[in-house]
Design a protein around this motif. Structure first.
Motif, mmCIF file in Angstrom:
data_model
loop_
_atom_site.group_PDB
_atom_site.id
_atom_site.type_symbol
_atom_site.label_atom_id
_atom_site.label_comp_id
_atom_site.label_asym_id
_atom_site.label_seq_id
_atom_site.Cartn_x
_atom_site.Cartn_y
_atom_site.Cartn_z
ATOM 1 N N GLY A 121 -22.537 114.243 24.839
ATOM 2 C CA GLY A 121 -23.544 114.643 25.806
ATOM 3 C C GLY A 121 -22.935 114.849 27.169
ATOM 4 O O GLY A 121 -21.982 114.155 27.542
ATOM 5 N N VAL A 122 -23.454 115.818 27.916
ATOM 6 C CA VAL A 122 -22.979 116.094 29.272
ATOM 7 C C VAL A 122 -24.189 116.178 30.190
ATOM 8 O O VAL A 122 -25.124 116.946 29.928
ATOM 9 N N SER A 123 -24.181 115.379 31.256
ATOM 10 C CA SER A 123 -25.298 115.361 32.191
ATOM 11 C C SER A 123 -25.235 116.564 33.126
ATOM 12 O O SER A 123 -24.277 117.338 33.113
ATOM 13 N N GLN A 124 -26.252 116.701 33.966
ATOM 14 C CA GLN A 124 -26.295 117.794 34.940
ATOM 15 C C GLN A 124 -25.108 117.736 35.883
ATOM 16 O O GLN A 124 -24.613 118.762 36.357
ATOM 17 N N THR A 125 -24.607 116.520 36.147
ATOM 18 C CA THR A 125 -23.486 116.346 37.077
ATOM 19 C C THR A 125 -22.134 116.397 36.384
ATOM 20 O O THR A 125 -21.096 116.271 37.028
ATOM 21 N N GLY A 126 -22.128 116.542 35.043
ATOM 22 C CA GLY A 126 -20.865 116.619 34.321
ATOM 23 C C GLY A 126 -20.403 115.304 33.731
ATOM 24 O O GLY A 126 -19.324 115.241 33.137
ATOM 25 N N ARG A 127 -21.191 114.234 33.879
ATOM 26 C CA ARG A 127 -20.814 112.963 33.258
ATOM 27 C C ARG A 127 -20.990 113.071 31.751
ATOM 28 O O ARG A 127 -21.937 113.712 31.267
ATOM 29 N N THR A 128 -20.082 112.466 30.985
ATOM 30 C CA THR A 128 -20.128 112.584 29.532
ATOM 31 C C THR A 128 -20.433 111.241 28.878
ATOM 32 O O THR A 128 -20.179 110.182 29.431
ATOM 33 N N LEU A 154 -24.232 117.871 18.727
ATOM 34 C CA LEU A 154 -24.107 117.014 17.553
ATOM 35 C C LEU A 154 -23.426 117.806 16.446
ATOM 36 O O LEU A 154 -23.961 118.816 15.980
ATOM 37 N N VAL A 155 -22.245 117.372 16.053
ATOM 38 C CA VAL A 155 -21.483 118.037 15.005
ATOM 39 C C VAL A 155 -21.589 117.205 13.725
ATOM 40 O O VAL A 155 -21.352 115.997 13.742
ATOM 41 N N ALA A 156 -21.952 117.843 12.638
ATOM 42 C CA ALA A 156 -21.955 117.195 11.330
ATOM 43 C C ALA A 156 -21.297 118.138 10.340
ATOM 44 O O ALA A 156 -21.946 118.986 9.736
ATOM 45 N N GLY A 157 -19.999 118.042 10.265
ATOM 46 C CA GLY A 157 -19.228 118.836 9.315
ATOM 47 C C GLY A 157 -18.609 117.880 8.309
ATOM 48 O O GLY A 157 -19.302 117.075 7.708
ATOM 49 N N SER A 190 -28.666 108.227 10.755
ATOM 50 C CA SER A 190 -27.428 107.937 11.473
ATOM 51 C C SER A 190 -27.159 108.976 12.556
ATOM 52 O O SER A 190 -26.759 108.647 13.674
ATOM 53 N N LEU A 191 -27.376 110.252 12.231
ATOM 54 C CA LEU A 191 -27.146 111.314 13.203
ATOM 55 C C LEU A 191 -28.148 111.223 14.353
ATOM 56 O O LEU A 191 -27.788 111.411 15.522
ATOM 57 N N MET A 192 -29.397 110.912 14.038
ATOM 58 C CA MET A 192 -30.402 110.783 15.087
ATOM 59 C C MET A 192 -30.096 109.604 15.994
ATOM 60 O O MET A 192 -30.311 109.673 17.216
ATOM 61 N N SER A 193 -29.566 108.537 15.445
ATOM 62 C CA SER A 193 -29.213 107.375 16.276
ATOM 63 C C SER A 193 -28.110 107.719 17.264
ATOM 64 O O SER A 193 -28.057 107.175 18.374
ATOM 65 N N ALA A 194 -27.220 108.650 16.888
ATOM 66 C CA ALA A 194 -26.169 109.089 17.807
ATOM 67 C C ALA A 194 -26.767 109.876 18.964
ATOM 68 O O ALA A 194 -26.376 109.701 20.129
ATOM 69 N N ILE A 195 -27.725 110.763 18.658
ATOM 70 C CA ILE A 195 -28.419 111.503 19.725
ATOM 71 C C ILE A 195 -29.089 110.527 20.683
ATOM 72 O O ILE A 195 -28.994 110.658 21.907
ATOM 73 N N GLU A 196 -29.780 109.536 20.133
ATOM 74 C CA GLU A 196 -30.490 108.558 20.961
ATOM 75 C C GLU A 196 -29.525 107.776 21.848
ATOM 76 O O GLU A 196 -29.797 107.553 23.040
ATOM 77 N N ALA A 197 -28.384 107.354 21.282
ATOM 78 C CA ALA A 197 -27.413 106.584 22.065
ATOM 79 C C ALA A 197 -26.889 107.389 23.246
ATOM 80 O O ALA A 197 -26.793 106.890 24.375
#
Length: 259
Positions: A58-65, A48-51, A163-170
Motif C-alpha cells: 500500500g502507498v499513502s497519498q504522501t508516499g508512505r508504504t 494485491l498480488v496473488a500469483g 488470507s488475502l483480505m486480511s492482508a488488505i485490511e492490515a
C-alpha cells in the motif's frame, strides 16, 4: 525481492553478469511496486498480488508504504497458488489416510501427478526440481473441484480469500485508509482463474471499504517496470495520468521490525 538484503544480493548478481555491460544503470525493487506503476491509479492505492505467491503493498497519498505477505512460500505466501496447491495436496493426504473427508481432489491430483497411492504422491512431490512452482501448478485443481461443488475445495478457496483480505485490511489500517477513497489493484493468476476468490475479495471489499475502487490488472508488472525505466531517464510518460510514486524502500532490513 522482499528485503533490502535480497535487493542488494540481486543487484550484485546483475553487476557481476554480462547484462551489466548492456545496462550499467539499473534498479532492483519488488514486482508489486511495478504493478502499481502498471495500473497507473492515483494515490492512495493498494496492490494485491496473488500469483505463485502473494504480496500486498500500500502507498499513502504522501508516499508512505506498508506491506503484508510477500516473504516467500515458507513464511507468508498465503492465498497464492502455492498455498492453494499445498492445501489441496494436504487435503488429499488427509482423505487417503483417514483423517479427512473424501474429496474430488484425490482423483484430480492423482491424474495430474500420475500417482496411484500416497507413496507415489510422496515421491512426486519431493522429487520436484522446483517444489514451489510445481505445487502452485496444482492450484487450478482446487478451483475446478470447488466449481463442481466439492466442499473441501470450497473451504480451501474460502480460506485463501480470507488470507488475502486480511492482508488488505492490515495494509489499509496501517496507512489509515479505513474511511478513505483508495484504489485496489488486483494482479495475478489466482484472480484471473478463480472466480470464487475474486468475487469473495470484491464482496468483502465493498463491505469493509465501500469507498475503495477495485481494478483487475490485465497486464503484469513488466509494463510498470518499463514505465519506471523511462522515468529514470527523464522521459515523461505520465500525461495524462497521475504519477503514482517515484521509488520505494524494498523492505525491512534484518534488524528492523514491522513491515
Amino acid at each position: 525481492v522482499s528485503t533490502r538484503e535480497s535487493c542488494e544480493a540481486a543487484a550484485e548478481r546483475i553487476r557481476q553478469s554480462p547484462v551489466a555491460g548492456l545496462a550499467p544503470c539499473f534498479s532492483v525493487t519488488n514486482d508489486t511496486l511495478a504493478a502499481l506503476w502498471s495500473a497507473r491509479v492515483p494515490l492512495p492505492a493498494i496492490v494485491l498480488v496473488a500469483g505463485t505467491g502473494s504480496h500486498c503493498l500500500g502507498v499513502s497519498q504522501t508516499g508512505r508504504t506498508a506491506r503484508a505477505l510477500g516473504l516467500e512460500y515458507l513464511l507468508s505466501d498465503d492465498g497464492g497458488a502455492f498455498g492453494i496447491g499445498l492445501q489441496a495436496l494436504r487435503a488429499v493426504v488427509r482423505a487417503c489416510d483417514g483423517r479427512g473427508p473424501r474429496t474430488q481432489l484425490i482423483a484430480m491430483v492423482a491424474q495430474a501427478l500420475g500417482a496411484s497411492n500416497l507413496a507415489d504422491i510422496f515421491r512426486h512431490v519431493y522429487a520436484f526440481p522446483s517444489i514451489k512452482t510445481n505445487i502452485a501448478a496444482l492450484a487450478p485443481l482446487a478451483d475446478r473441484a470447488a466449481t463442481g461443488g466439492d466442499p473441501v475445495a470450497l473451504e480451501i478457496l474460502r480460506s485463501a480469500a480470507k488470507s488475502l483480505m486480511s492482508a488488505i485490511e492490515a495494509v489499509a489500517e496501517d496507512l489509515g485508509l479505513a474511511k478513505s477513497r483508495f484504489g485496489l489493484v488486483l494482479l495475478g493468476g489466482v484472480f484471473h482463474h478463480s472466480t470464487l476468490i475474486r468475487e469473495s475479495i470484491l464482496e468483502a471489499l465493498g463491505v469493509r471499504y465501500p469507498l475503495a475502487t477495485p481494478h483487475l490488472l490485465e497486464t503484469d508488472g513488466s509494463v510498470g517496470a518499463a514505465l519506471m525505466a523511462l522515468e529514470n531517464v527523464e522521459i515523461d510518460v505520465w500525461s495524462p495520468y497521475e504519477r503514482p510514486i517515484v521509488s520505494d524502500d524494498p523492505g525491512p532490513s534484518s534488524e528492523e521490525g514491522g513491515r
